[in-house]
Design a protein around this motif. Structure first.
Motif, PDB file in Angstrom:
ATOM      1  N   HIS A   1       3.660   8.003   2.042  1.00 24.41           N
ATOM      2  CA  HIS A   1       2.258   8.095   1.612  1.00 24.41           C
ATOM      3  C   HIS A   1       1.726   6.730   1.205  1.00 24.41           C
ATOM      4  CE1 HIS A   1       2.646  12.298   1.916  1.00 24.41           C
ATOM      5  NE2 HIS A   1       2.844  12.627   0.665  1.00 24.41           N
ATOM      6  N   LYS A   2       0.438   6.543   1.439  1.00 23.90           N
ATOM      7  CA  LYS A   2      -0.256   5.317   1.038  1.00 23.90           C
ATOM      8  C   LYS A   2      -0.928   5.529  -0.315  1.00 23.90           C
ATOM      9  CE  LYS A   2       0.368   2.950   4.825  1.00 23.90           C
ATOM     10  NZ  LYS A   2       1.238   1.828   4.841  1.00 23.90           N
ATOM     11  N   ILE A   3      -0.940   4.485  -1.115  1.00 25.05           N
ATOM     12  CA  ILE A   3      -1.619   4.506  -2.413  1.00 25.05           C
ATOM     13  C   ILE A   3      -3.121   4.446  -2.151  1.00 25.05           C
ATOM     14  CG2 ILE A   3      -2.047   3.173  -4.506  1.00 25.05           C
ATOM     15  CD1 ILE A   3       0.897   2.192  -4.217  1.00 25.05           C
ATOM     16  N   ASP A   4      -3.869   5.378  -2.763  1.00 23.25           N
ATOM     17  CA  ASP A   4      -5.309   5.374  -2.522  1.00 23.25           C
ATOM     18  C   ASP A   4      -6.147   5.729  -3.751  1.00 23.25           C
ATOM     19  OD1 ASP A   4      -4.733   8.060  -2.671  1.00 23.25           O
ATOM     20  OD2 ASP A   4      -5.719   8.600  -0.802  1.00 23.25           O
TER      21      ASP A   4
ATOM     22  N   GLN B   1       0.808  -1.218   0.000  1.00 16.06           N
ATOM     23  CA  GLN B   1       0.000   0.000   0.000  1.00 16.06           C
ATOM     24  C   GLN B   1       0.845   1.274   0.000  1.00 16.06           C
ATOM     25  OE1 GLN B   1      -2.552  -0.451   3.415  1.00 16.06           O
ATOM     26  NE2 GLN B   1      -4.049  -1.633   2.272  1.00 16.06           N
ATOM     27  N   THR B   2       2.151   1.161   0.177  1.00 16.44           N
ATOM     28  CA  THR B   2       3.025   2.326   0.236  1.00 16.44           C
ATOM     29  C   THR B   2       3.498   2.705  -1.161  1.00 16.44           C
ATOM     30  OG1 THR B   2       3.778   1.663   2.425  1.00 16.44           O
ATOM     31  CG2 THR B   2       5.164   3.224   1.240  1.00 16.44           C
ATOM     32  N   CYS B   3       3.482   3.996  -1.426  1.00 17.89           N
ATOM     33  CA  CYS B   3       3.931   4.523  -2.715  1.00 17.89           C
ATOM     34  C   CYS B   3       5.423   4.253  -2.892  1.00 17.89           C
ATOM     35  CB  CYS B   3       3.651   6.024  -2.771  1.00 17.89           C
ATOM     36  SG  CYS B   3       4.212   6.805  -4.297  1.00 17.89           S
TER      37      CYS B   3
ATOM     38  N   CYS C   1      -0.535   7.909  -4.945  1.00 16.01           N
ATOM     39  CA  CYS C   1      -0.711   8.462  -3.608  1.00 16.01           C
ATOM     40  C   CYS C   1      -1.099   9.939  -3.771  1.00 16.01           C
ATOM     41  CB  CYS C   1       0.568   8.314  -2.792  1.00 16.01           C
ATOM     42  SG  CYS C   1       1.880   9.479  -3.224  1.00 16.01           S
TER      43      CYS C   1
END
Length: 123
Positions: free
Chosen positions: A90-93, A82-84, A104
């Motif tokens: 930042h988390k990928i969203d 989930q991490t860029c 992210c």
């Protein structure tokens, strides 16, 4: 999901321990590879620790490595995925439809500002 399932590499070794025995970790902080997962306890056990667990909690359902597809994904692996890659804090969203890229918030500001984005969810 179990909390102490993590990947580790022993220094000076080529062995990668994908899941760590929670019972060994609780007792003496030794990174022993897990061979079993208990669904009810949501914990991982090595071959030594599964015996006392099985005697005390005989009705629990455990899965060995041959059924590893029934084990939960490691929290460290989920966090890593989930991490860029570019912005590690930042988390990928989101998903950029134009570039077919997961993003992210910082990526959006830097590279995808004028593109229609979709919110992305792992769950």
């Amino acid at each position: 999901m179990a909390t102490s399932s993590q990947s580790s590499v022993e220094l000076g070794s080529h062995e990668v321990k994908d899941y760590i025995c929670n019972a060994c970790e609780d007792q003496n902080n030794v990174a022993t590879s897990a061979d079993f997962y208990c669904k009810q306890c949501e914990r991982f056990y090595c071959g030594t620790c599964i015996d006392p667990h099985g005697k005390a909690l005989a009705k629990h359902t455990t899965f060995g490595r041959v059924e590893i597809d029934k084990w939960p994904v490691s929290k460290k692996v989920v966090d890593f995925l989930q991490t860029c890659d570019v912005h590690k804090d930042h988390k990928i969203d989101q998903l950029c439809n134009l570039h077919k890229q997961l993003c992210c918030p910082q990526c959006i500001c830097d590279q995808h500002r004028y593109v229609t984005l979709q919110l992305f969810s792992y769950y």
